[in-house]
Write a protein that holds these residues in place. Sequence first.
Motif, short mmCIF file in Angstrom:
data_model
loop_
_atom_site.label_atom_id
_atom_site.label_comp_id
_atom_site.label_asym_id
_atom_site.label_seq_id
_atom_site.Cartn_x
_atom_site.Cartn_y
_atom_site.Cartn_z
N TYR A 226 0.85 -1.19 0.00
CA TYR A 226 0.00 0.00 0.00
C TYR A 226 0.89 1.25 0.00
O TYR A 226 1.87 1.31 0.76
CB TYR A 226 -0.92 0.01 1.22
CG TYR A 226 -1.90 -1.14 1.24
CD1 TYR A 226 -3.20 -0.96 0.76
CD2 TYR A 226 -1.52 -2.39 1.70
CE1 TYR A 226 -4.11 -2.01 0.76
CE2 TYR A 226 -2.43 -3.46 1.69
CZ TYR A 226 -3.71 -3.25 1.23
OH TYR A 226 -4.60 -4.30 1.21
N THR A 227 0.55 2.20 -0.86
CA THR A 227 1.37 3.41 -0.96
C THR A 227 0.50 4.66 -1.08
O THR A 227 -0.65 4.60 -1.53
CB THR A 227 2.30 3.37 -2.19
OG1 THR A 227 1.51 3.32 -3.38
CG2 THR A 227 3.23 2.17 -2.14
N CYS A 228 1.05 5.79 -0.64
CA CYS A 228 0.44 7.09 -0.88
C CYS A 228 1.57 8.10 -1.02
O CYS A 228 2.73 7.80 -0.70
CB CYS A 228 -0.50 7.47 0.26
SG CYS A 228 0.32 7.81 1.83
N MET A 229 1.27 9.28 -1.51
CA MET A 229 2.30 10.27 -1.80
C MET A 229 2.17 11.50 -0.92
O MET A 229 1.06 11.96 -0.62
CB MET A 229 2.23 10.70 -3.27
CG MET A 229 2.42 9.57 -4.27
SD MET A 229 4.00 8.70 -4.11
CE MET A 229 5.13 10.03 -4.43
N ILE A 230 3.33 12.00 -0.50
CA ILE A 230 3.39 13.33 0.10
C ILE A 230 3.90 14.26 -0.99
O ILE A 230 5.02 14.07 -1.49
CB ILE A 230 4.33 13.36 1.32
CG1 ILE A 230 3.75 12.52 2.46
CG2 ILE A 230 4.55 14.79 1.80
CD1 ILE A 230 4.60 12.49 3.71
N PRO A 231 3.09 15.23 -1.41
CA PRO A 231 3.50 16.10 -2.53
C PRO A 231 4.70 16.96 -2.17
O PRO A 231 5.00 17.17 -0.99
CB PRO A 231 2.26 16.95 -2.78
CG PRO A 231 1.54 16.96 -1.48
CD PRO A 231 1.78 15.62 -0.87
N ALA A 232 5.39 17.47 -3.19
CA ALA A 232 6.58 18.29 -2.98
C ALA A 232 6.29 19.50 -2.11
O ALA A 232 7.11 19.92 -1.29
CB ALA A 232 7.15 18.73 -4.34
N SER A 233 5.08 20.08 -2.27
CA SER A 233 4.73 21.28 -1.51
C SER A 233 4.58 21.01 -0.02
O SER A 233 4.67 21.92 0.80
CB SER A 233 3.42 21.87 -2.04
OG SER A 233 2.35 20.92 -1.90
N LYS A 234 4.35 19.74 0.34
CA LYS A 234 4.16 19.39 1.75
C LYS A 234 5.35 18.64 2.36
O LYS A 234 5.43 18.46 3.57
CB LYS A 234 2.91 18.50 1.89
CG LYS A 234 1.59 19.18 1.56
CD LYS A 234 1.22 20.18 2.64
CE LYS A 234 -0.16 20.77 2.41
NZ LYS A 234 -0.51 21.77 3.44
N SER A 235 6.27 18.17 1.52
CA SER A 235 7.35 17.32 2.02
C SER A 235 8.40 18.13 2.77
O SER A 235 8.47 19.35 2.64
CB SER A 235 8.03 16.57 0.87
OG SER A 235 8.81 17.45 0.10
N ARG A 236 9.21 17.43 3.52
CA ARG A 236 10.24 18.08 4.34
C ARG A 236 11.34 18.71 3.49
O ARG A 236 11.84 19.78 3.80
CB ARG A 236 10.86 17.05 5.29
CG ARG A 236 11.84 17.65 6.29
CD ARG A 236 12.45 16.57 7.15
NE ARG A 236 11.43 15.84 7.88
CZ ARG A 236 10.83 16.28 8.98
NH1 ARG A 236 11.13 17.48 9.44
NH2 ARG A 236 9.92 15.56 9.60
#
Length: 434
Positions: A54-64
């Motif tokens: 199972y996978t999901c994405m953290i978008p670039a605008s929200k990532s560290r």
Amino acid sequence: MSRFEELDKLVKDGMMDKEAADDIKEKIMKKALEEKNIIMPTITEHMRKGKLQYTCMIPASKSRNGKRHQITGKTREECEKKWAAEMYDIEENGKETAPETISDLMIEWMRKKKDVKKQTLSGYHSHFENHIKNAPFADMKIKDIRLQDCKDMIAYLIEKKDGTAGMGYNTVRHIKSEISMALDYAVANEYINANYMSTVKINQGLCDTTRARKSKAWTDEELQELCSAALISWEQKQMYRHSATLMAMIFTGCRAGEFCALEWSDFDEKRRTLTINKTLTSYRDYEADKHIQTLSTPKTPDSVRVLELTDEAVFWLKEVKRRQIERNIKTTHIVSSSSGHYANQRDLNVRFEVFCKANGLEYSPTHTARRTYASVLYDGGVPVSEIARDLGHKKITTTMNSYYKPRTSRTLTSQKNAVFVTAVTAGTKTLKTL
């Protein structure tokens, strides 16, 4: 103290179950994210190597680090928890800018390195402060690092500077490994695309050998002199209390840290056993900027063991106890200071050196006792598998390659002479018959 730290303390103190604490943390994180209108992204499922993932994405605008980031879990619930934990941490602690230089990278890598013991991390900090931070390599931007730059760094460590010798092979090897691990971390976090340090070879022949201490094991004659001096110096002068500790270490083969951590409850005189399940460690906590001495788990899982003691080992352990009683030292520790507190490896080395010099004996550090245990037993015909078990080694190659040391022996020289005499005599007889 944060709410999470309070929960961790309750778990540590046995006042709350870890699962209950984790459930509370999860609820706190989800509520905080909902209040900021941060919504769980779509979770997708797919097969990878025959297993559902199972996978999901953290978008670039929200990532560290400003780059798109994937969260992966074995179950939908695990994926959700990982996403919530990372997003909550980012919101609470803010985004981080990607490290630019090797120095920045090493600092970030060490700060996030949580899968090693604190004393190991202390070693990383020491190497960074003393050998990496001031090198030209440390100021280079990680995106510009190439293979030749990594080779130049290794050469920098090996080369002599300001008239002083360069570094020994083992030090260079450890520093190379630490830089390589930091670069692996950079690759995993998509700061860079490749770790060139991993392919660099160290030319051992170019490394400094002037400061290397030749490891040894005491010969039978030296052992006899040590035993005699340890007994006489105490009986006649009540001096060198820790000489009994040295002898006990020789006849048990324990690491110095293991022996310093022993309690009298670990010694079962009736069953003639010694339980090894902890080690005393000393290190510098660079984050707290203070020296730490604490008990820790043994070096490896195989280091946890129960030794079946020989007569000599039992005798010298009882001798250690007798001397504590005669000095009126009230303590639970087998190795103790005069006040009854822990004595560490550095303390013992100082006392052993004083004892040896006072009795005209060659001094060697505490680890010589462990090598002597292995060497005496192997020379006496004890199977190496049994010696390895006593030392807490998983592989017998470790015992033979690192701990067995050939000891000077007239008997072996005589045996070699006899072999060659037989060979030469046989050759002479052959010639006479021709």
